[in-house]
Design a protein around this motif. Structure first.
Motif, PDB file in Angstrom:
ATOM      1  N   PRO A  79     -25.907   8.952 -29.848  1.00 17.34           N
ATOM      2  CA  PRO A  79     -26.916  10.000 -29.982  1.00 17.34           C
ATOM      3  C   PRO A  79     -28.103   9.446 -30.784  1.00 17.34           C
ATOM      4  N   GLU A  80     -29.299   9.989 -30.532  1.00 19.33           N
ATOM      5  CA  GLU A  80     -30.509   9.452 -31.150  1.00 19.33           C
ATOM      6  C   GLU A  80     -30.392   9.380 -32.671  1.00 19.33           C
ATOM      7  N   ARG A  81     -29.687  10.344 -33.259  1.00 16.95           N
ATOM      8  CA  ARG A  81     -29.530  10.376 -34.714  1.00 16.95           C
ATOM      9  C   ARG A  81     -28.874   9.098 -35.224  1.00 16.95           C
ATOM     10  N   ARG A  82     -27.901   8.580 -34.463  1.00 15.02           N
ATOM     11  CA  ARG A  82     -27.227   7.364 -34.915  1.00 15.02           C
ATOM     12  C   ARG A  82     -27.934   6.106 -34.445  1.00 15.02           C
ATOM     13  N   GLY A 135     -48.777   5.384 -25.028  1.00 17.85           N
ATOM     14  CA  GLY A 135     -48.004   4.261 -25.542  1.00 17.85           C
ATOM     15  C   GLY A 135     -47.712   4.367 -27.022  1.00 17.85           C
ATOM     16  N   TYR A 136     -48.648   4.919 -27.808  1.00 22.65           N
ATOM     17  CA  TYR A 136     -48.420   4.914 -29.243  1.00 22.65           C
ATOM     18  C   TYR A 136     -47.337   5.888 -29.665  1.00 22.65           C
ATOM     19  N   VAL A 137     -47.142   6.959 -28.891  1.00 23.32           N
ATOM     20  CA  VAL A 137     -46.042   7.866 -29.212  1.00 23.32           C
ATOM     21  C   VAL A 137     -44.712   7.200 -28.854  1.00 23.32           C
ATOM     22  N   GLU A 138     -44.712   6.463 -27.735  1.00 23.96           N
ATOM     23  CA  GLU A 138     -43.488   5.752 -27.369  1.00 23.96           C
ATOM     24  C   GLU A 138     -43.169   4.675 -28.414  1.00 23.96           C
ATOM     25  N   ALA A 139     -44.237   3.997 -28.882  1.00 20.89           N
ATOM     26  CA  ALA A 139     -44.031   2.968 -29.896  1.00 20.89           C
ATOM     27  C   ALA A 139     -43.457   3.588 -31.173  1.00 20.89           C
ATOM     28  N   ALA A 140     -43.946   4.772 -31.522  1.00 23.33           N
ATOM     29  CA  ALA A 140     -43.428   5.447 -32.717  1.00 23.33           C
ATOM     30  C   ALA A 140     -41.953   5.785 -32.531  1.00 23.33           C
ATOM     31  N   VAL A 173     -39.380   6.778 -35.592  1.00 25.18           N
ATOM     32  CA  VAL A 173     -40.033   7.909 -36.255  1.00 25.18           C
ATOM     33  C   VAL A 173     -39.513   9.200 -35.628  1.00 25.18           C
ATOM     34  N   ARG A 174     -39.173  10.190 -36.477  1.00 19.50           N
ATOM     35  CA  ARG A 174     -38.628  11.448 -35.957  1.00 19.50           C
ATOM     36  C   ARG A 174     -39.687  12.232 -35.207  1.00 19.50           C
ATOM     37  N   ARG A 175     -39.199  12.983 -34.210  1.00 15.67           N
ATOM     38  CA  ARG A 175     -40.083  13.737 -33.329  1.00 15.67           C
ATOM     39  C   ARG A 175     -41.067  14.663 -34.075  1.00 15.67           C
ATOM     40  N   PRO A 176     -40.586  15.496 -35.028  1.00 12.77           N
ATOM     41  CA  PRO A 176     -41.535  16.389 -35.708  1.00 12.77           C
ATOM     42  C   PRO A 176     -42.641  15.616 -36.432  1.00 12.77           C
ATOM     43  N   LEU A 177     -42.278  14.472 -36.975  1.00  8.66           N
ATOM     44  CA  LEU A 177     -43.266  13.652 -37.676  1.00  8.66           C
ATOM     45  C   LEU A 177     -44.282  13.075 -36.684  1.00  8.66           C
ATOM     46  N   VAL A 178     -43.782  12.693 -35.499  1.00  9.37           N
ATOM     47  CA  VAL A 178     -44.686  12.193 -34.461  1.00  9.37           C
ATOM     48  C   VAL A 178     -45.706  13.275 -34.104  1.00  9.37           C
ATOM     49  N   VAL A 194     -46.777  15.769 -35.985  1.00  5.42           N
ATOM     50  CA  VAL A 194     -47.718  15.977 -37.084  1.00  5.42           C
ATOM     51  C   VAL A 194     -48.681  14.797 -37.202  1.00  5.42           C
ATOM     52  N   ARG A 195     -48.154  13.588 -37.028  1.00  6.84           N
ATOM     53  CA  ARG A 195     -48.938  12.396 -37.302  1.00  6.84           C
ATOM     54  C   ARG A 195     -49.851  12.021 -36.145  1.00  6.84           C
ATOM     55  N   HIS A 196     -49.347  12.120 -34.905  1.00 10.43           N
ATOM     56  CA  HIS A 196     -50.141  11.648 -33.770  1.00 10.43           C
ATOM     57  C   HIS A 196     -50.687  12.783 -32.907  1.00 10.43           C
ATOM     58  N   VAL A 197     -49.824  13.748 -32.580  1.00 10.37           N
ATOM     59  CA  VAL A 197     -50.237  14.756 -31.600  1.00 10.37           C
ATOM     60  C   VAL A 197     -51.265  15.708 -32.201  1.00 10.37           C
ATOM     61  N   LEU A 198     -50.949  16.273 -33.356  1.00  8.10           N
ATOM     62  CA  LEU A 198     -51.818  17.276 -33.959  1.00  8.10           C
ATOM     63  C   LEU A 198     -53.255  16.767 -34.174  1.00  8.10           C
ATOM     64  N   PRO A 199     -53.435  15.622 -34.828  1.00  6.43           N
ATOM     65  CA  PRO A 199     -54.819  15.167 -35.058  1.00  6.43           C
ATOM     66  C   PRO A 199     -55.579  14.888 -33.765  1.00  6.43           C
ATOM     67  N   ASN A 200     -54.871  14.425 -32.730  1.00  3.73           N
ATOM     68  CA  ASN A 200     -55.564  14.114 -31.490  1.00  3.73           C
ATOM     69  C   ASN A 200     -55.860  15.350 -30.659  1.00  3.73           C
ATOM     70  N   VAL A 201     -55.185  16.461 -30.960  1.00  2.17           N
ATOM     71  CA  VAL A 201     -55.437  17.713 -30.269  1.00  2.17           C
ATOM     72  C   VAL A 201     -56.516  18.506 -30.994  1.00  2.17           C
ATOM     73  N   ALA A 202     -56.644  18.257 -32.316  1.00  2.00           N
ATOM     74  CA  ALA A 202     -57.499  19.091 -33.168  1.00  2.00           C
ATOM     75  C   ALA A 202     -58.955  19.125 -32.716  1.00  2.00           C
ATOM     76  N   GLY A 203     -59.504  17.979 -32.299  1.00  2.00           N
ATOM     77  CA  GLY A 203     -60.924  17.914 -31.941  1.00  2.00           C
ATOM     78  C   GLY A 203     -61.310  18.919 -30.868  1.00  2.00           C
ATOM     79  N   PRO A 204     -60.730  18.787 -29.659  1.00  2.00           N
ATOM     80  CA  PRO A 204     -61.080  19.723 -28.592  1.00  2.00           C
ATOM     81  C   PRO A 204     -60.754  21.176 -28.966  1.00  2.00           C
ATOM     82  N   LEU A 205     -59.674  21.367 -29.733  1.00  2.00           N
ATOM     83  CA  LEU A 205     -59.279  22.720 -30.112  1.00  2.00           C
ATOM     84  C   LEU A 205     -60.347  23.355 -30.996  1.00  2.00           C
ATOM     85  N   LEU A 206     -60.870  22.576 -31.922  1.00  2.00           N
ATOM     86  CA  LEU A 206     -61.907  23.067 -32.838  1.00  2.00           C
ATOM     87  C   LEU A 206     -63.139  23.504 -32.046  1.00  2.00           C
TER      88      LEU A 206
END
Lengths: 520, 283
Positions: A337-340, B173-178, B183-188, B190-202
């Motif tokens: 699993p991804e966690r491990r 590619g950079y999300v796949e690299a992360a 790197v955990r999904r929620p962090l991805v 916050v770190r990559h998706v949110l800032p890159n979406v913010a511009g057009p959203l604003l």
């Protein structure tokens, strides 16, 4: 008489001097190649011959004669009589060059109608004839289809058919085979060569010296908008005079398969066993098995859609196989699993094809590397060390991707992959988006890193030349299966599978390793 | 006026064209009106004076007085707080909701994506104002409820934009690299998706704010928003409409206030949009 005579061609876009004092000519039945890397001005020069440089450009020439007519003073109306009729254009990507809402037959028929080369009643007949001539199977059926229903190779041929429809005296082909697989590329090149044999002049724009060597009579090398060298193709490729031409020739010279690297041990790092994956009804991988040993490079070669990238992602643990397993140093990997799996991820890393999308556009180089070094005690020292490993310096730390060249971006991507000190590097087409001379540098870098860090490389490419250069062992994939496997020498000099043989025969290569030093 | 021109001129020198600079200035004035209306006008917006009812503009009442003798200028300035709170608050709510649903749809797998987006598609089929009316009918009238209603009605537009933008980023590619770096999904996100979406959203939110200000005023005009004595532009329009033939100023000035905000916000939004599509908006 020459079909096309250009002297002192200059094209400027505002302050950018894209083409500088370029002169060349093409006679009927002759093929001239304009060669250069991206941004060298070769496409712009070709478009100037059709009056298609666009509204932002200022185009001037001392002489510009198209089929005996002085084109320097042409207006829009005169240009229209030339385009399609006297000069045909084939551009790189047939998917965007063909109208998606029109049937292929209508596309090919258009120049016939515009230039009235055949009577209206015979147009349908002629369209089918043209499609047959360019090697489209079942031309009647294909004429009724839309571009998206055709493969890339068929689309490119349809585009060539439409360019040939009005029987132009000169064909301008801008990277006509760059988007195609090698076997299809070979067919398209043969087609162009045949058209030349029937008296048509051909101006070929290409970055690929292998392609040029195959069909061009004469070659002009462009760099930064100016011709640095020109002459008969064979002569120019055999003894290039200008240093830049030498770099190009060296970068694309065919090399003998490399000496197998001394695999330090028979330690199996990664073992892929009978892995299969399907997307809906389409099989992307079927029963793929191979092993990657410590310190060796395994090349995975195949054409687009053969399943190479799927295999890479399964090996990386980024995609779960439908059946089969991947083990890492004897321990389960794909089954975890991804966690491990997360704590083990540092052991294998990925380098992407496209250096433009593999870096977050908002991140500086320092941040890209910081992400790969979470909680590192001495992050700055390690960052500088990584940059040094890939041949970059501290001055690059504050740059964002758009401030870096393609090659520099790929270096950053490699540095990021090296950051967690992996044992395995999976490279998915790492050089296919780069110019030949940059490709050469990145391949050298990867080879150097493999030796210095004792990395094992899974190297994926559609390009046999690249695979030949870097691999100890080679796997050939076709239609989701591995059809041949062996040492690089076996597979690339004495292929057993008919597909591998076809692939090898199709690769356009230079006459031989010419004055180029052996692999550095 | 010369001070205005001076500021606009400075904006132009800083690389900002005159119109967006003026728009920013107008919005800054309204921001002052929201934060400290007492700085701009002295008169009490709720003080009635039946003797001075329906006085035309001039003298002590530059914008005139309404049917109860209240100072229209003062009410317009004080009304900014309610009107703009509803307008900007509703946009903030819509953006937050859109961000949440859009990111959920883009990163939560096929089923969730289908579920979330089909619901949004159904909601998108209704005009925003109609949807807001529906919500007010359910939760009842009042300023807070109107804000929520308009905010909820704006969610689908933002959700669709966020989902589309987020999908391109997630497939990059950079999300796949992360992911390969562990790197955990929620962090991805916050770190990559949110800032890159913010511009057009604003950019979309800025333009959308014009619409929500109008919607807020429209609901108040219909008597569903602010309760009568409170100064609010839509409610003032509604009251003034009865005197349009005899006392045009009672409805005209709140109307102009709405126009000035919507116009400024839209001009500024378009300017930001132009910059971001030209790629200058990138830090």
């Amino acid at each position: 008489m020459s079909l096309l005579a250009v002297e002192g061609l200059d094209v400027r876009f505002g302050a950018v001097h894209a083409v500088r004092d370029v002169s060349f000519s093409v006679a009927s039945g002759e093929c001239l190649a304009l060669v250069g890397e991206s941004g060298s001005g070769k496409s712009t020069a070709a478009r100037a011959l059709l009056g298609l440089t666009g509204p932002g450009a200022r185009t001037t020439a001392r002489t510009l004669r198209v089929d005996g007519r002085d084109a320097t003073a042409f207006g829009a109306r005169e240009w229209r009589t030339v385009r399609g009729g006297t000069v045909g254009l084939v551009s790189q990507d047939a998917l965007v060059s063909l109208d998606p809402l029109r049937r292929v037959g209508a596309e090919v028929a258009e120049p016939l109608r515009l230039h009235r080369t055949v009577e209206p009643g015979r147009i349908r007949e002629r369209v089918v004839e043209l499609l047959r001539e360019v090697g489209v199977p079942e031309p009647e059926a294909r004429a009724a289809q839309y571009p998206h229903e055709l493969s890339g190779g068929l689309r490119q041929r349809a585009l060539i058919a439409s360019a040939l429809a009005a029987e132009p005296k000169l064909l301008v082909a801008d990277e006509p085979t760059t988007a195609l697989d090698v076997t299809v590329q070979a067919q398209v090149l043969d087609l162009l060569a045949r058209a030349g044999a029937s008296g048509m002049g051909l101006l070929l724009i290409s970055h690929d010296l292998g392609v040029v060597a195959r069909i061009a009579d004469r070659t002009a090398v462009l760099r930064e908008g100016a011709v640095v060298e020109s002459g008969a193709t064979a002569e120019l490729l055999r003894s290039p005079r200008h240093p830049f031409t030498r770099v190009l020739v060296e970068a694309s010279a065919a090399r003998p398969p490399r000496e197998p690297s001394a695999v330090s041990s028979a330690r199996r790092l990664l073992e892929v066993s009978a892995v299969s994956k399907a997307y809906g009804s389409r099989t992307a991988a079927h029963g793929v098995s191979f092993a990657l040993h410590a310190g060796e490079t395994v090349g995975l070669v195949g054409e687009s859609g053969s399943g190479k990238s799927t295999v890479a992602r399964i090996a990386m643990g980024l995609l779960a196989p439908d059946s089969g397993t991947v083990t890492l140093a004897g321990d389960p990997w794909s089954a975890l699993p991804e966690r491990r799996r997360r704590p083990l991820r540092h052991r294998l890393q990925l380098v992407h094809q496209d250096p433009y999308s593999s870096l977050d556009p908002r991140f500086t180089v320092a941040r890209v590397l910081a992400e790969a070094l979470p909680g590192h005690p001495d992050r700055r020292a390690r960052t500088l060390e990584l940059l040094d490993l890939v041949g970059l310096g501290p001055e690059h730390l504050g740059r964002r991707p758009h401030q870096l060249s393609g090659g520099q971006r790929q270096r950053v991507a490699i540095a990021r992959a090296l950051a967690p000190a992996p044992e395995i590097l999976v490279c998915d087409e790492p050089v296919s988006a780069l110019d030949a001379s940059v490709q050469d540098q990145i391949l050298r870098l990867l080879e150097d890193l493999r030796q210095r860090l004792g990395l094992a490389l899974l190297f994926i490419s559609h390009d046999l030349g690249v695979i030949r250069r870097i691999s100890d062992r080679v796997l050939v994939m076709k239609d989701a299966r591995v059809v041949e496997e062996g040492t690089a020498a076996e597979v690339l000099t004495d292929p057993r599978h008919p597909y591998t043989r076809a692939l090898l025969a199709a690769v356009p290569s230079l006459p031989g390793p010419v004055g180029a030093p052996d692999r550095a | 006026m010369s001070a205005l021109a001076q500021v606009a001129g400075r904006g132009a020198r800083l690389g900002m064209p005159v119109a967006p600079a003026l728009a920013a200035l107008v919005l800054a004035l309204w921001a002052v009106a929201v934060a400290a209306p007492g700085l701009l006008v002295a008169a009490d917006p709720d003080a009635t004076d039946v003797v001075a009812a329906l006085r035309p503009p001039g003298g002590a009442h530059p914008f005139g007085t309404d049917e109860l003798g209240r100072d229209v200028l003062s009410r317009v300035v004080h009304g900014a707080r309610l009107s703009l709170t509803i307008g900007f608050g509703a946009t903030a709510l819509g953006v937050a909701g859109g961000l949440l649903l859009g990111l959920l749809a883009a990163s939560g797998g096929r089923r969730l994506d289908q579920l979330v987006m089909r619901v949004q598609d159904v909601l998108l089929a209704f005009p925003e104002l109609l949807l807001a009316l529906l919500v007010v009918t359910v939760v009842g009238s009042g300023t807070g409820n109107v804000l929520v209603a308009i905010g909820v009605a704006a969610v689908p537009t933002y959700a669709r934009l966020v989902r589309g933008q987020a999908l391109t980023v997630i497939r990059s590619g950079y999300v796949e690299a992360a992911a390969a770096l562990g790197v955990r999904r929620p962090l991805v996100v916050v770190r990559h998706v949110l800032p890159n979406v913010a511009g057009p959203l604003l950019v979309l939110a800025t333009i959308g704010t014009g619409t929500t200000v109008i919607s807020g005023s429209a609901l108040s005009f219909l008597g569903l928003g602010a309760a009568p004595p409170a100064a609010e532009w839509g409610a003032m329009l509604s009251d003034g409409r009865e005197f349009l033939a005899t006392a045009w100023w009672t409805a005209t000035f709140p109307g102009l206030a709405i126009v000035s905000v919507v116009l400024s916000v839209t001009v500024l939004g378009r300017h930001l949009q132009g910059r971001s599509t030209r790629g200058e908006g990138r830090p």
